[in-house]
Design an enzyme around this catalytic site. Structure first.
Site, short mmCIF file in Angstrom:
data_model
loop_
_atom_site.label_atom_id
_atom_site.label_comp_id
_atom_site.label_asym_id
_atom_site.label_seq_id
_atom_site.Cartn_x
_atom_site.Cartn_y
_atom_site.Cartn_z
N VAL A 1 -5.36 0.68 3.37
CA VAL A 1 -5.55 -0.77 3.29
C VAL A 1 -6.83 -1.09 2.50
O VAL A 1 -6.82 -1.91 1.59
CB VAL A 1 -5.61 -1.38 4.71
N LYS B 1 -5.22 11.15 1.14
CA LYS B 1 -5.28 9.84 1.79
C LYS B 1 -6.52 9.15 1.21
O LYS B 1 -7.65 9.54 1.49
CB LYS B 1 -5.40 10.01 3.31
N SER C 1 -12.55 2.31 11.02
CA SER C 1 -11.86 2.38 9.73
C SER C 1 -12.60 1.58 8.65
O SER C 1 -13.13 0.50 8.91
CB SER C 1 -10.45 1.82 9.87
N GLU D 1 0.83 -1.22 0.00
CA GLU D 1 0.00 0.00 0.00
C GLU D 1 0.85 1.26 0.00
O GLU D 1 2.08 1.20 0.18
CB GLU D 1 -0.93 -0.02 1.21
N LYS E 1 -3.40 -1.00 14.52
CA LYS E 1 -2.51 0.01 15.12
C LYS E 1 -2.74 0.12 16.62
O LYS E 1 -3.87 0.15 17.11
CB LYS E 1 -2.73 1.35 14.45
N ASP F 1 -15.99 5.87 15.20
CA ASP F 1 -14.95 6.05 14.18
C ASP F 1 -14.30 4.70 13.89
O ASP F 1 -13.37 4.27 14.57
CB ASP F 1 -13.90 7.07 14.65
#
Ligand code: PSU
Ligand code: MN
Length: 303
Positions: A105, A85, A137, A24, A156, A135
């Site tokens: 990703v 992004k 992803s 990525e 993460k 929130d």
């Protein structure tokens, strides 16, 4: 403009049935500071080659989705003053407006799968943010719906890992500990959270991917590889740093797509660059493991 542009070596490898590993580019544009971003991107490609596979870094350059970048394209992307992004929802507008950016990703999985790639290496996936369970992803729903093998070092460490793991279970995504029984935490080797699946060889992962296909399931297989002990930050130690920076983000009102890049940059400052060393080490290791899995996947599908 072709909908997806394959680099010549990638196109050749796909034609010949040789292993290709997707990489990525949001980590180049938004995850790592310059000039480390360029160095690591190059090193990851080199690692994949050393392991006998062809690297394909995926990005969108002036509206063109690219699978495999030439060295000068990579340099331009790494030096781009205000790259986008690009997550899944951003892809249509970025292409329509001829914009340039790094794919997350989720977006990388989509483009890689469309081009026929089966294995993808990244650092840490996105997940549910601490204190902000709303929130989530786009990486998580992408993992639920795009059948590819994703090699990472867990989610993460800045995220709410128990919630992230629960969500992956809800979405039906197999989460495999690669040589481990616990969920790795990106820059820390373990979060202490137990996983129900473990694999100790590339062949075991390839067999799971094959079974997934035979069963008609559309989920990714998430292979989680712990950062090497000597490069990682012990989990307990990382916790206090992370609590501080998450509170800081809250005070500064940082949210949305800017939150993850902000937290990663603060973590690097807070740990005097240790998190960056860990990030580099885990990315290279994931590239190596992904290349080995790709070779096993290719072998298992030859007639
Ligand atoms: N891995 C890294 N560094 C990164 C990322 C992954 O080592 O910066 C990126 C990935 O592209 C991932 C994104 O998809 O961070 C998650 O962003 P968000 O939480 O906003 O979905
Ligand atoms: Mn988000």
């Amino acid at each position: 403009m072709p909908d997806i542009l394959l680099a010549p070596d990638v196109a050749q490898a796909l034609r010949d049935g040789h292993p290709v590993v997707a990489l990525e580019s949001a980590l180049i544009t938004h995850g790592l500071p310059r000039p480390l971003n360029m160095d690591v991107a190059r090193e990851m490609e080199e690692m994949v080659r050393q392991e006998g596979a062809v690297p394909a870094t995926i990005a969108v350059l002036e509206g063109q989705p690219c699978i495999g970048l030439e060295p000068e394209q990579m340099e331009r992307l790494a030096a781009e003053p205000s790259p986008v992004k690009i997550s899944l929802r951003d892809l249509p507008a970025v292409v329509a407006r001829r914009a340039t950016g790094g794919t997350t990703v989720a977006a990388t999985m989509h483009l890689a799968h469309r081009a026929g790639l089966r294995v993808f290496a990244t650092g840490g996936i996105g997940g549910v943010h601490r204190g902000h369970p709303e929130d989530i992803s786009a990486d998580l729903p992408a993992l639920a719906s795009i059948p590819i093998v994703v090699v990472c070092a867990g989610a993460k460490a800045i995220l709410d890992l128990p919630r992230t793991l629960e969500m992956l279970e809800t979405l039906g995504v197999p989460v495999v500990g690669y040589g481990t029984d616990t969920f790795p935490a990106f820059t820390s080797p373990t979060s202490g959270l137990l996983l129900s699946l473990r694999a100790d060889s590339p062949e075991e992962v390839a067999a799971m991917a094959r079974a997934r296909d035979d069963l008609g399931l559309r989920t990714a297989i998430l292979v989680t590889v712990p950062v090497p002990e000597e490069d990682g930050i012990p989990w307990e130690e990382a916790q206090s740093e992370i609590e501080t920076i998450v509170a800081q983000a809250e005070r500064e009102g940082i949210h949305g797509p800017a939150l993850t890049p902000y937290l990663l940059a603060r973590l690097a400052q807070q740990t005097d660059g240790r998190s960056l060393r860990a990030n580099r080490a885990l990315l290279l290791q994931n590239a190596r493991v992904a290349a080995r899995i790709t070779r096993a996947v290719s072998n298992s599908t030859q007639f």
